[in-house]
Design a protein around this motif. Structure first.
Motif, PDB file in Angstrom:
ATOM      1  N   ASP A 195      33.102 125.956  24.284  1.00 33.05           N
ATOM      2  CA  ASP A 195      32.794 125.092  25.426  1.00 33.05           C
ATOM      3  C   ASP A 195      34.028 124.827  26.279  1.00 33.05           C
ATOM      4  OD1 ASP A 195      30.178 124.960  24.690  1.00 33.05           O
ATOM      5  OD2 ASP A 195      30.306 122.993  23.733  1.00 33.05           O
TER       6      ASP A 195
ATOM      7  N   ARG B 152      34.536 127.792  28.466  1.00 37.35           N
ATOM      8  CA  ARG B 152      33.554 127.824  29.557  1.00 37.35           C
ATOM      9  C   ARG B 152      34.047 126.982  30.737  1.00 37.35           C
ATOM     10  NH1 ARG B 152      28.909 127.134  25.244  1.00 37.35           N
ATOM     11  NH2 ARG B 152      28.144 129.268  25.069  1.00 37.35           N
TER      12      ARG B 152
ATOM     13  N   GLY C  47      27.819 122.944  37.410  1.00 37.69           N
ATOM     14  CA  GLY C  47      26.847 123.112  36.340  1.00 37.69           C
ATOM     15  C   GLY C  47      27.434 123.166  34.950  1.00 37.69           C
ATOM     16  N   VAL C  48      28.598 123.802  34.774  1.00 31.82           N
ATOM     17  CA  VAL C  48      29.172 123.910  33.428  1.00 31.82           C
ATOM     18  C   VAL C  48      29.479 122.539  32.841  1.00 31.82           C
ATOM     19  CG1 VAL C  48      31.174 124.721  32.117  1.00 31.82           C
ATOM     20  CG2 VAL C  48      30.009 126.266  33.702  1.00 31.82           C
TER      21      VAL C  48
ATOM     22  N   LEU D 240      28.265 119.682  33.802  1.00 33.62           N
ATOM     23  CA  LEU D 240      27.002 118.946  33.734  1.00 33.62           C
ATOM     24  C   LEU D 240      26.236 119.323  32.471  1.00 33.62           C
ATOM     25  CD1 LEU D 240      25.345 116.990  35.611  1.00 33.62           C
ATOM     26  CD2 LEU D 240      24.107 119.000  36.375  1.00 33.62           C
ATOM     27  N   TRP D 241      26.173 120.594  32.166  1.00 36.01           N
ATOM     28  CA  TRP D 241      25.466 121.073  30.976  1.00 36.01           C
ATOM     29  C   TRP D 241      26.165 120.620  29.696  1.00 36.01           C
ATOM     30  CZ3 TRP D 241      26.827 125.999  28.225  1.00 36.01           C
ATOM     31  CH2 TRP D 241      25.929 126.256  27.182  1.00 36.01           C
ATOM     32  N   LEU D 242      27.486 120.706  29.681  1.00 33.34           N
ATOM     33  CA  LEU D 242      28.236 120.325  28.482  1.00 33.34           C
ATOM     34  C   LEU D 242      28.124 118.833  28.203  1.00 33.34           C
ATOM     35  CD1 LEU D 242      31.470 122.475  28.940  1.00 33.34           C
ATOM     36  CD2 LEU D 242      29.512 122.939  27.452  1.00 33.34           C
TER      37      LEU D 242
ATOM     38  N   TRP E  59      25.744 116.807  29.281  1.00 31.41           N
ATOM     39  CA  TRP E  59      24.343 116.487  28.974  1.00 31.41           C
ATOM     40  C   TRP E  59      24.023 116.824  27.521  1.00 31.41           C
ATOM     41  CZ3 TRP E  59      20.704 113.693  31.196  1.00 31.41           C
ATOM     42  CH2 TRP E  59      19.375 113.857  30.794  1.00 31.41           C
ATOM     43  N   GLY E  60      24.555 117.936  27.048  1.00 26.11           N
ATOM     44  CA  GLY E  60      24.320 118.293  25.652  1.00 26.11           C
ATOM     45  C   GLY E  60      24.897 117.276  24.693  1.00 26.11           C
TER      46      GLY E  60
ATOM     47  N   LEU F 151      28.857 112.850  33.040  1.00 28.01           N
ATOM     48  CA  LEU F 151      27.645 113.079  33.825  1.00 28.01           C
ATOM     49  C   LEU F 151      27.674 112.295  35.129  1.00 28.01           C
ATOM     50  CD1 LEU F 151      24.869 113.059  31.086  1.00 28.01           C
ATOM     51  CD2 LEU F 151      25.441 114.953  32.595  1.00 28.01           C
TER      52      LEU F 151
ATOM     53  N   CYS G 154      29.803 114.197  37.652  1.00 25.26           N
ATOM     54  CA  CYS G 154      29.121 115.387  38.176  1.00 25.26           C
ATOM     55  C   CYS G 154      27.983 115.018  39.114  1.00 25.26           C
ATOM     56  CB  CYS G 154      28.593 116.232  37.017  1.00 25.26           C
ATOM     57  SG  CYS G 154      29.862 116.897  35.923  1.00 25.26           S
TER      58      CYS G 154
END
Length: 434
Positions: free
Chosen positions: A58, A61, A349-350, A352-354, A356-357, A375, A378
């Motif tokens: 991560d 990423r 997005g990267v 945001l996705w990390l 959120w997870g 979050l 972002c």
């Protein structure tokens, strides 16, 4: 030293106009080289807090997203032979900043700062922004608070720092110390000051983000506060916001009415006011993007293309003085096409996705709060970027990169320390949720 740099950067982000570039420059010149010396002395520290850990998938990423966004922008500069320019015409090497941010991220992740530094920093920043806004509006009598910055950027970052301070309120309440109530009240005051700073700046585009930030606060507080407290807090903040909107001294209601009038004028063919000019710039930017969809018009080509549209009468001549299109997506698409928009979506997005997870992973409270903070950064910037090219402004870009990196490094440090504590606990004993 990393903690001190983050504390100074976030605290002074909108308080000291030169902090957004001065603090990172100081860190690049002095602190990054000094990390080698710190690493040599790390053996004398407590193993739990000082031992470095290897970067995981991560983390890479995140680094890849930064490198992709900065590299494509830099290639576009080479292709057009022109660096981005601010509103006064000064050239700024903004494409290099995401690349340097990747270096800072790796550096921060080697020995991540504690979460306390982040929460103290955002509260100090929000208190400073709100205090400046009150002084400029109530004492100096200015129409819009700005601290001699772009009032839009000032207001947006004030709102974001205030919203993050409301998450700091949750962190204070979870600490369980006798002094936590005083810290919680200070965090609450910081949250209100930050939101007030946004209202007093007259930044209408940023106000749209406030409901989404409150929803994120409500979601992040799940499991940390009783349900009655969570609903009461949201209701109280909504009441405070509504009252502030209708107070004549805030000038919010007239600004909203003015936006409606300008939108109606644009529909009638008269592009007046900031709303009408924004819509005109968006129309011109989309026209340019449609003509060169893949790689765009480059840094220098967009301005030339806009002037051509003005000469042909397709857009209003009033937009000629602007150097950006007041939308991160449209501006990026017009300059760097779909390739540029793809890297922009990675930059949004990267993380945001990390984050959120992590928020949905049933993690510890400190990790949950840091995920919620990431979050917020972002989501706020995605909203801010709808009506302002935040990432073409030096303060806006450094604010996004700095706050996101601080959230991620603090979160990863919290995860690493939790793993080490769990490994040190006796077998069969479940780790406690702090």
């Amino acid at each position: 030293m990393r903690a001190l740099m983050l504390l100074v950067f976030i605290s002074l982000l909108v308080v000291l106009p030169s902090a957004h570039w001065g603090v990172p420059l100081f860190g690049l010149i002095l602190l990054v080289p000094a990390s080698a010396v710190i690493r040599l002395s790390a053996a004398t520290r407590k193993p739990l807090d000082a031992a470095p850990f290897n970067l995981e998938r991560d983390d890479w990423r995140w680094v890849l997203a930064l490198l992709a966004y900065g590299s494509l922008w830099l290639l576009d500069v080479i292709r057009s032979r022109q660096w981005p320019a601010d509103t006064t015409g000064w050239t700024i090497p903004l494409p290099l900043w995401p690349l340097l941010a990747a270096v800072f991220l790796i550096w921060l992740l080697r020995y991540p700062p504690g979460v306390r530094v982040f929460w103290v920093a955002v509260c100090c920043g929000a208190l400073g922004a709100g205090s400046i806004a009150f002084y400029e509006r109530l004492i100096l009598g200015k129409a819009r608070a700005s601290n001699d910055l772009n009032p839009i950027i000032f207001g947006n970052l004030s709102l974001l720092l205030g919203s993050l301070s409301l998450l700091a309120l949750l962190w204070c309440l979870r600490r369980g110390h006798a002094r936590s109530l005083g810290l919680a009240l200070l965090a609450l005051l910081a949250g209100l000051f930050g939101i007030a700073g946004s209202l007093l700046s007259g930044t209408r585009g940023g106000w749209v983000a406030l409901p989404f930030l409150l929803i994120l606060w409500f979601r992040t507080s799940r499991g940390l506060l009783p349900a009655a407290w969570r609903y009461s807090a949201i209701a109280a903040l909504a009441v405070v916001f509504i009252v502030a909107v209708w107070l004549p001294s805030t000038n919010v209601a007239p600004r909203l009415a003015e936006a409606v009038t300008e939108a109606q004028q644009f529909q009638a063919g008269d592009s007046r006011g900031s709303v009408g000019l924004r819509l005109e710039m968006w129309r011109g930017g989309l026209t340019l993007w449609s003509e060169k969809p893949w790689l765009g018009w480059t840094e220098s080509g967009v301005i030339q293309g806009l002037h051509a549209l003005i000469d042909s009468g397709e857009i209003s001549s009033r937009v000629h003085r602007y150097r950006q299109l007041h939308s991160d997506v449209i501006d990026t698409g017009a300059r760097r096409g779909l390739m540029g928009v793809a890297t922009l979506l990675m930059l949004y997005g990267v993380p945001l996705w990390l984050f959120w997870g992590r928020l949905h992973s049933g993690c510890r409270a400190e990790t949950q709060l840091m995920a919620g903070a990431g979050l917020m950064v972002c989501v706020a910037y995605i909203d801010f970027g709808l009506s302002q090219s935040m990432l073409r402004d030096p303060l806006g870009l450094s604010g996004y990169l700095g706050l996101c990196l601080a959230c991620w490094a603090s979160l990863r440090g919290t995860e690493a320390r939790a793993i080490k504590r769990a490994a040190q606990q006796p077998a069969g004993r479940a780790p406690t949720r702090h």
